[in-house]
Write an enzyme that holds these catalytic residues in place. Structure first.
Site, PDB file in Angstrom:
ATOM      1  N   ASP A 292     -20.966  -1.380  -3.790  1.00 10.11           N
ATOM      2  CA  ASP A 292     -19.707  -1.877  -3.663  1.00 10.11           C
ATOM      3  C   ASP A 292     -19.735  -2.606  -2.133  1.00 10.11           C
ATOM      4  O   ASP A 292     -20.748  -2.098  -1.526  1.00 10.11           O
ATOM      5  CB  ASP A 292     -18.516  -1.202  -3.664  1.00 10.11           C
ATOM      6  CG  ASP A 292     -17.031  -1.619  -3.521  1.00 10.11           C
ATOM      7  OD1 ASP A 292     -17.054  -2.890  -3.500  1.00 10.11           O
ATOM      8  OD2 ASP A 292     -16.283  -0.645  -3.364  1.00 10.11           O
ATOM      9  N   THR A 294     -17.088  -3.167   0.103  1.00 13.49           N
ATOM     10  CA  THR A 294     -16.115  -2.655   1.144  1.00 13.49           C
ATOM     11  C   THR A 294     -16.563  -0.912   1.259  1.00 13.49           C
ATOM     12  O   THR A 294     -16.403  -0.441  -0.019  1.00 13.49           O
ATOM     13  CB  THR A 294     -14.634  -2.795   0.866  1.00 13.49           C
ATOM     14  OG1 THR A 294     -14.569  -4.294   0.705  1.00 13.49           O
ATOM     15  CG2 THR A 294     -13.805  -2.414   1.864  1.00 13.49           C
ATOM     16  N   ASP A 526     -16.271   4.306  -3.686  1.00 14.96           N
ATOM     17  CA  ASP A 526     -15.309   5.113  -2.890  1.00 14.96           C
ATOM     18  C   ASP A 526     -13.934   5.342  -3.276  1.00 14.96           C
ATOM     19  O   ASP A 526     -13.077   6.069  -2.741  1.00 14.96           O
ATOM     20  CB  ASP A 526     -15.414   4.901  -1.450  1.00 14.96           C
ATOM     21  CG  ASP A 526     -14.861   3.519  -1.173  1.00 14.96           C
ATOM     22  OD1 ASP A 526     -14.868   2.723  -2.084  1.00 14.96           O
ATOM     23  OD2 ASP A 526     -14.935   2.963  -0.041  1.00 14.96           O
TER      24      ASP A 526
END
Length: 786
Positions: A292, A294, A526
């Site tokens: 990912d 971010t 996350d």
């Protein structure tokens, strides 16, 4: 406004509260059950019960392997569970609610349906709700992957798992606990993820396969020894149990657990939590890793990257900006980023009054004795917007946030207006790369791993970040919202490197598409939006700073949220796999010759030559002891495909060599001595000698450790046989018996070399190895989905 205490208590009794959800981690009972009630333990337990009935308790020593294997597995999983529980307690947010017309602070788990919650800048929204008062910006990156905050005002909906970036929101809770949007996503992945370890699956496959031989072989041996050899009950049980437990590479199961446990302990020093023993192995095997943007490649927060003074000196601009960020009402992400940029500098201006930030106005104002200053969006504060946009368009396209700062002549606090704005300069903020991101990507690229970036952000922004990180072909990007069918996704995973505007459902389809193309996939994430993909991936890595749902479902948790630890996890996985592959040859050699001998001695006119205690001696000194040292050596060579194939390629000829030895011993005893005890002694002796030859061959090239292992093993083996013959049910070792075993060893050494030459010539095929590996991976994935 808000509920009364009595109403809240009643709603909690009805189960309408935020803490009424099921944990994602295993319970203590599930951990104990999974590690104790295994097929491996069941087979050994049945064998132990039969041995117990004979009264020969020393022949039950093989049960220690089951005991320690269960202990290691339980300890590691309990350790992971305790760590996650502590994290949840540490990170469990508190919230402000209005009850009995007063604003009070409570645990987020105690919020009930209908509560009026107050969220300030920096607070985590812990319920689904509707804004009934206030305005602000909400960061929804954990749900959507989009890092740019979304404006919220009255009557807008907010979701649990988001953060208030700016402003103040008063929210009525409309979805708590299992009714929240976040939990509905988690529910699709709440069943605890099963292992997809090739090592574990290979071991279990071998155990299940050889167990098919147990009943027919045991029946054949019992009938032969009862009706042909006329042995006693104790002799029949002990020899039959010895034959059948020899089928199962029990020591290899324990050694694998110990090696993986050692790896988990080592990685804990790198702030890495391994949730199951096979996590490092799975990451070492992956050929495709999905990041990912971010929170993984980037820090997940905006940092000041540039200060541009325009109509004043640099010193004047920085003094004013520093004092502004260190004073006033706001504690939003922009203010905190500017404050961090100027940490250590203090000018101590005299604050008078001001107007706090509002998402509707998009600016804030502070009055000092030294002047009145305004900070806000350029498109609101500046009159010549077209000139500004043309100059800084490229910065904004690349994901930068630009803030204007300047003086004003006067302001009206009641009307929330100001006049006479004069621009002093601009602040440019950007979600920056993590430290060591480039080094980590460089390592992964050197290992020939395919790297994919899947983000909820704008695809161009994600592409720019990926390029900065050094990811190859980062310019090949696509908007995932433009991809509809499964066929298009399968085509896109090969064609593109960066995927933007990705939804949780797309991430799941993305991982499955890669797996269908025979890739072994690792997924990092996350947020709640990553949960389904994390569960589906062959190896999942979560950041501690993310959602608890992502941590619960993942194989590995990076406790400092730094993906720079991934190379160390890969190295540890390689050490485990490569060393276990070499040690596994010793254990499966024993499995091969145990099966061959059991089948042969159904027809050979002698009782089975081994007892469980003799297998314990052979397994400990000629297999367990050397393999233990070999398994913990440093080894960061690239993992070869075909774990089981690589072991069997060597174990089959080695096992045939041992079986040939024992058969030659039986022939020698039949011709000269005609004694079961002599046969048992000769079989133990020759098996030990051949096993020493095998592990000596495996130790090449020799290191200092390997040299001393090969020297000490035969010394200890001969010492034990000479000192404790009665304990291991063998006769004293005479010179004649030693010479006889050497003659036998010399004969079948020639046979061994011929056999190895044939197998190398006809069966060492890469395609065959790859087919076995792919088949095992498919079987493991299928089993994990059941």
């Amino acid at each position: 406004m808000g509920l009364t205490t009595e109403q809240a208590l009643k709603l909690k009794e009805e189960g309408k509260y935020n803490g009424n959800v099921k944990a994602g981690t295993k319970t203590v009972g599930e951990i104990l059950f999974d590690n104790i009630f295994t097929f491996f333990n069941a087979v050994n337990l049945v064998a132990a019960i039969f041995v117990f009935t004979t009264g020969s308790y020393k022949n039950m020593t093989f049960m220690f392997v089951c005991f320690w294997n269960a202990i290691v597995g339980i300890f590691q999983e309990m350790k992971a569970r305790r760590t996650l529980t502590k994290l949840k307690i540490l990170l469990n947010p508190v919230a402000f609610v209005i009850r009995d017309d007063k604003e009070i602070q409570i645990k987020s788990d105690d919020i009930v349906y209908g509560d009026t919650c107050v969220f300030y800048a920096g607070d985590q929204v812990c319920v689904d709700g509707k804004v009934i008062e206030g305005e602000g910006f909400v960061n929804e990156s954990l749900l959507t992957g989009e890092s740019i905050p979304v404006p919220k005002k009255k009557d807008d909906n907010v979701l649990a798992g988001t953060f208030v970036a700016e402003g103040k929101l008063i929210v009525e809770a409309t979805g708590v606990g299992e009714e929240s949007y976040t939990y509905k996503i988690i529910k699709r992945a709440k069943k605890f993820k099963k292992n997809r370890s090739e090592i574990m699956y290979s071991i279990n496959y071998v155990i299940r396969l050889v167990t098919l031989f147990v009943i027919p072989v045991a029946t054949g041996l019992i009938l032969k020894q009862h009706f042909v050899s006329h042995d006693s009950y104790n002799e029949i049980v002990l020899s039959t149990v010895a034959a059948t437990i020899g089928f199962i590479p029990s020591g290899f199961v324990l050694l694998t657990s110990l090696v993986m446990f050692k790896g988990a302990i080592k990685l804990s020093f790198y702030n890495t939590l391994v949730q199951d023993l096979y996590s490092t192995e799975k990451l070492a095997r992956v050929d495709t890793i999905c990041f990912d943007k971010t929170g993984t490649l980037t820090k997940g927060r905006f940092d000041v990257t540039k200060i541009v003074e325009i109509n004043c000196s640099r010193d004047e601009f920085e003094k004013a900006l520093k004092e502004y960020s260190n004073t006033g009402f706001d504690r939003n992400s922009t203010i905190l980023s500017i404050r961090a940029y100027y940490s250590g500098k203090d000018y101590n201006w005299n604050f008078i009054d001001g107007i706090p930030f509002s998402s509707a106005r998009k600016w804030s104002l502070l009055e000092f004795k030294e002047g009145t200053y305004v900070l806000g969006a350029p498109d609101v504060l500046l009159s010549d917007k077209e000139k500004f946009n043309s100059k800084y368009n490229q910065e904004m396209v690349h994901g930068a946030r630009i803030i204007a700062f300047g003086k004003c002549e006067s302001y009206d606090k009641d009307k929330e207006t100001f006049e006479g704005f004069s621009l002093m300069g601009l602040v440019i903020l950007k979600d920056t790369l993590r430290d060591n991101a480039k080094e980590t990507i460089e390592f992964l690229d050197s290992q020939k791993l395919n790297i994919k970036v899947i983000s909820g952000d704008n695809p161009l922004t994600a592409s720019i970040v990926a390029t900065e990180a050094g990811i190859k072909d980062a310019d090949k990007y696509i908007d995932a919202s433009s991809i509809d069918s499964i066929e298009d996704i399968k085509e896109a995973v090969d064609k593109y490197t960066v995927f933007g505007r990705v939804t949780p459902e797309f991430k799941l389809k993305f991982v499955r598409a890669l797996q269908e193309q025979e890739h072994i996939v690792a997924m990092t994430g996350d947020g709640v939006n990553d949960v389904m993909a994390l569960k589906e991936a062959d190896c999942s890595i979560a950041m501690q700073s993310g959602s608890s749902a992502a941590r619960d479902i993942s194989s590995v948790v990076l406790l400092d949220s730094d993906f720079a630890h991934i190379p160390e996890i890969i190295r540890e996985g390689r050490r485990s796999i490569n060393n276990l592959e070499r040690s596994g040859v010793l254990y499966l050699t024993k499995t091969v010759y145990a099966i061959l001998l059991a089948l042969l001695f159904i027809v050979i006119p002698y009782s089975y030559p081994f007892k469980p205690i003799q297998y314990t001696l052979l397994g400990t000194l000629t297999i367990g002891y050397p393999s233990f040292f070999l398994a913990f050596e440093p080894n960061d060579e690239r993992v070869r495909t075909g774990f089981l194939y690589n072991i069997l390629f060597k174990a089959i000829p080695n096992g045939a060599l041992v079986a040939t030895n024992v058969c030659l011993s039986a022939l020698m005893v039949y011709i000269w001595l005609r004694s079961d005890l002599t046969l048992s002694t000769m079989a133990t002796l020759t098996t030990g000698l051949v096993s020493m030859f095998i592990f000596t061959d495996l130790c090449r090239p020799f290191t200092r450790l390997r040299f001393w292992v090969t020297v000490l093993v035969p010394i200890v083996f001969w010492t034990v046989l000479l000192i404790l013959p009665d304990v291991f049910d063998v006769m004293g070792i005479t010179l004649m018996r030693f010479y006889g075993s050497v003659v036998i060893l010399s004969i079948d050494f020639v046979i061994y070399l011929f056999y190895r030459m044939l197998t190398r010539k006809f069966f060492n095929k890469d395609k065959f190895r790859a087919r076995i590996t792919n088949w095992l991976n498919k079987k493991a994935r299928k089993q994990a989905k059941m």
